[in-house]
Design a protein around this motif. Structure first.
Motif, PDB file in Angstrom:
ATOM      1  N   ASP A 141      42.310  -2.283 -29.793  1.00  0.00           N
ATOM      2  CA  ASP A 141      42.764  -3.675 -29.711  1.00  0.00           C
ATOM      3  C   ASP A 141      43.565  -4.062 -30.952  1.00  0.00           C
ATOM      4  O   ASP A 141      44.560  -4.801 -30.855  1.00  0.00           O
ATOM      5  N   ALA A 142      43.145  -3.561 -32.122  1.00  0.00           N
ATOM      6  CA  ALA A 142      43.855  -3.877 -33.364  1.00  0.00           C
ATOM      7  C   ALA A 142      45.279  -3.326 -33.328  1.00  0.00           C
ATOM      8  O   ALA A 142      46.233  -4.001 -33.739  1.00  0.00           O
ATOM      9  N   VAL A 143      45.439  -2.106 -32.839  1.00  0.00           N
ATOM     10  CA  VAL A 143      46.778  -1.526 -32.733  1.00  0.00           C
ATOM     11  C   VAL A 143      47.620  -2.296 -31.724  1.00  0.00           C
ATOM     12  O   VAL A 143      48.784  -2.635 -31.980  1.00  0.00           O
ATOM     13  N   ARG A 144      47.025  -2.613 -30.591  1.00  0.00           N
ATOM     14  CA  ARG A 144      47.775  -3.278 -29.524  1.00  0.00           C
ATOM     15  C   ARG A 144      48.192  -4.706 -29.886  1.00  0.00           C
ATOM     16  O   ARG A 144      49.113  -5.258 -29.288  1.00  0.00           O
ATOM     17  N   ARG A 145      47.535  -5.301 -30.861  1.00  0.00           N
ATOM     18  CA  ARG A 145      47.977  -6.630 -31.304  1.00  0.00           C
ATOM     19  C   ARG A 145      49.344  -6.571 -31.973  1.00  0.00           C
ATOM     20  O   ARG A 145      50.016  -7.599 -32.117  1.00  0.00           O
ATOM     21  N   PHE A 194      34.992  11.149 -23.789  1.00  0.00           N
ATOM     22  CA  PHE A 194      35.688   9.865 -23.864  1.00  0.00           C
ATOM     23  C   PHE A 194      36.818   9.732 -22.845  1.00  0.00           C
ATOM     24  O   PHE A 194      37.524   8.725 -22.841  1.00  0.00           O
ATOM     25  N   ILE A 195      36.984  10.712 -21.986  1.00  0.00           N
ATOM     26  CA  ILE A 195      38.051  10.629 -20.988  1.00  0.00           C
ATOM     27  C   ILE A 195      37.863   9.443 -20.044  1.00  0.00           C
ATOM     28  O   ILE A 195      38.821   8.691 -19.793  1.00  0.00           O
ATOM     29  N   PRO A 196      36.668   9.195 -19.488  1.00  0.00           N
ATOM     30  CA  PRO A 196      36.518   8.020 -18.613  1.00  0.00           C
ATOM     31  C   PRO A 196      36.880   6.712 -19.311  1.00  0.00           C
ATOM     32  O   PRO A 196      37.489   5.822 -18.703  1.00  0.00           O
ATOM     33  N   PHE A 197      36.531   6.596 -20.588  1.00  0.00           N
ATOM     34  CA  PHE A 197      36.833   5.375 -21.338  1.00  0.00           C
ATOM     35  C   PHE A 197      38.331   5.252 -21.605  1.00  0.00           C
ATOM     36  O   PHE A 197      38.953   4.216 -21.327  1.00  0.00           O
ATOM     37  N   THR A 198      38.940   6.312 -22.124  1.00  0.00           N
ATOM     38  CA  THR A 198      40.355   6.236 -22.495  1.00  0.00           C
ATOM     39  C   THR A 198      41.278   6.184 -21.288  1.00  0.00           C
ATOM     40  O   THR A 198      42.400   5.676 -21.387  1.00  0.00           O
ATOM     41  N   SER A 199      40.826   6.693 -20.155  1.00  0.00           N
ATOM     42  CA  SER A 199      41.678   6.683 -18.962  1.00  0.00           C
ATOM     43  C   SER A 199      41.935   5.274 -18.451  1.00  0.00           C
ATOM     44  O   SER A 199      42.897   5.041 -17.715  1.00  0.00           O
ATOM     45  N   GLY A 200      41.101   4.331 -18.860  1.00  0.00           N
ATOM     46  CA  GLY A 200      41.290   2.946 -18.442  1.00  0.00           C
ATOM     47  C   GLY A 200      42.172   2.143 -19.369  1.00  0.00           C
ATOM     48  O   GLY A 200      42.376   0.938 -19.148  1.00  0.00           O
ATOM     49  N   LEU A 201      42.714   2.789 -20.401  1.00  0.00           N
ATOM     50  CA  LEU A 201      43.563   2.111 -21.376  1.00  0.00           C
ATOM     51  C   LEU A 201      44.959   2.716 -21.346  1.00  0.00           C
ATOM     52  O   LEU A 201      45.124   3.905 -21.080  1.00  0.00           O
ATOM     53  N   ARG A 206      46.319  10.379 -18.381  1.00  0.00           N
ATOM     54  CA  ARG A 206      45.417   9.323 -18.847  1.00  0.00           C
ATOM     55  C   ARG A 206      44.058   9.930 -19.166  1.00  0.00           C
ATOM     56  O   ARG A 206      43.226  10.047 -18.274  1.00  0.00           O
ATOM     57  N   PRO A 207      43.843  10.320 -20.402  1.00  0.00           N
ATOM     58  CA  PRO A 207      44.766  10.278 -21.539  1.00  0.00           C
ATOM     59  C   PRO A 207      45.617  11.546 -21.611  1.00  0.00           C
ATOM     60  O   PRO A 207      45.356  12.528 -20.909  1.00  0.00           O
ATOM     61  N   LEU A 208      46.616  11.529 -22.498  1.00  0.00           N
ATOM     62  CA  LEU A 208      47.327  12.746 -22.839  1.00  0.00           C
ATOM     63  C   LEU A 208      46.427  13.607 -23.727  1.00  0.00           C
ATOM     64  O   LEU A 208      45.522  13.096 -24.385  1.00  0.00           O
TER      65      LEU A 208
END
Length: 384
Positions: free
Chosen positions: A241-245, A265-272, A318-320
């Motif tokens: 979130d900090a980067v995306r701001r 962490f693939i399930p988590f990062t795949s949603g971003l 997602r993700p690379l």
């Protein structure tokens, strides 16, 4: 007595001893007058041996380079000094370090580091990188000035990954993460995660507009034994979130935990959006490689390593996938030059399947096979 406060003034320099930034980095002798950073608290070991605690509670030690630093909050033999009093003048002392040498020349430490930063990576290196088929560099924060590197990379059309390599309290206990005693306190020490998010926010805000910035890596190699999944996931969300701001285009890189499932962490990062999973592959640092022949190592790369990378490389991106560290070094005795060349070639072939690419650890190093520049110059690796 424990807790006694002292201020030490160099007779030769006429300056006070100071823990730069109150601790966490070098200790110098360059202050004209004393204040908080120039005030040390004594921890008594015996009648002549003491430990010096600085403003932010780290202890003074002498590192492998011979410089005084204050980076650990847990003192041991390396942080224990002998105070040698001058006969007839109790106000004058000499301080003997654990290596048997007396502290001196502390005012030069910052100068030495600045000279290193200015001379270790120079303009010609960027030309070499460009001319030899490389298009990006992963820069560990703390290894120089990101601003200078970003300017030079723009000139040569190179991209930059800013990698937060060390976090407050240490995320893996290793020296390159800011640790010295093997203890992991990141995520446990109060405020350590908040401080880390603040660093990411600062980096993103300051460098997001630079055309050479391609990605920000939120942390390097958190170790599963000390950093829990939920703790890291919470930090990863806050860091993302900090980067995306500040940027919607720079990729955000998530490092896999050491000693854990690389794909957790693939399930988590795949949603971003715009995420990258960083995995590090070495045929080192594990007993399983001990005693292997050159061919066994090469076969492992072609088979098991290829399968490991395939698991974290998703067709939808997602993700690379990113192999953020690898090296053509191993524990093979009497390996020939041809063995090393074949080992490097095998890894280049397999790791080239990573959808975000790879980064060699490291570009320049006194250990020959750890130096990508040396490997290219001497014909072990060719990228063009």
């Amino acid at each position: 007595m424990d807790g006694t406060q002292v201020q030490l003034r160099s007779v030769a320099l006429g300056k006070y001893l100071c823990a730069e930034n109150g601790g966490g980095t070098v200790v110098v002798a360059n202050r004209a007058s004393p204040s908080g950073w120039e005030t040390l608290k004594l921890w008594r070991v015996d009648a002549t041996h003491f430990q010096f605690r600085v403003f932010f509670k780290q202890f003074v030690a002498v590192n492998n380079g011979g410089y005084a630093v204050a980076v650990t909050t847990r003192p041991g033999p390396a942080e224990t000094f002998e105070i040698v009093r001058r006969t007839g003048d109790p106000n004058r002392v000499r301080i003997r370090a654990p290596n048997g040498l007396f502290l001196q020349g502390l005012a030069r430490a910052p100068t030495v580091m600045r000279e290193h930063w200015q001379s270790f990576i120079v303009e010609e290196d960027f030309k070499f990188i460009k001319d030899n088929g490389l298009n990006a560099v992963r820069v560990p924060v703390g290894g120089g000035s990101p601003a200078t590197l970003l300017r030079r990379h723009t000139k040569y059309g190179l991209k930059v990954i800013i990698d937060l390599h060390a976090a407050p309290g240490s995320q893996n206990g290793d020296e390159h993460s800011g640790g010295r005693d093997g203890i992991i306190e990141w995520g446990v020490e109060p405020g350590s995660i908040e401080k880390t998010v603040s660093v990411i926010e600062f980096l993103a805000q300051r460098y997001a507009s630079r055309p050479s910035l391609i990605a920000v890596e939120l942390i390097n190699e958190p170790r599963a034994e000390g950093v829990g999944f939920d703790t890291l996931k919470s930090y990863y969300q806050a860091g993302y979130d900090a980067v995306r701001r500040h940027t919607s285009t720079a990729y955000v890189i998530f490092s896999a935990r050491l000693s854990a499932d690389a794909g957790e962490f693939i399930p988590f990062t795949s949603g971003l959006d715009g995420t990258v999973l960083d995995v590090h592959y070495y045929n080192l640092f594990s007993d399983m490689f001990d005693g292997w022949t050159a061919q066994q190592n090469i076969d492992y790369v072609h088979n098991q390593r290829a399968n490991q990378l395939a698991v974290v490389t998703k067709s939808n991106g997602r993700p690379l996938s990113f192999v953020g560290e690898w090296v053509a070094e191993w524990n093979v005795n009497n390996a020939t030059s041809e063995d090393y060349r074949r080992f490097a070639e095998a890894q280049l072939k397999v790791l080239g399947n990573a959808s975000f690419g790879w980064a060699y650890w490291t570009y320049k190093c006194e250990k020959q096979h750890w130096s990508l520049r040396w490997m290219i110059t001497n014909g072990y690796i060719s990228l063009v």
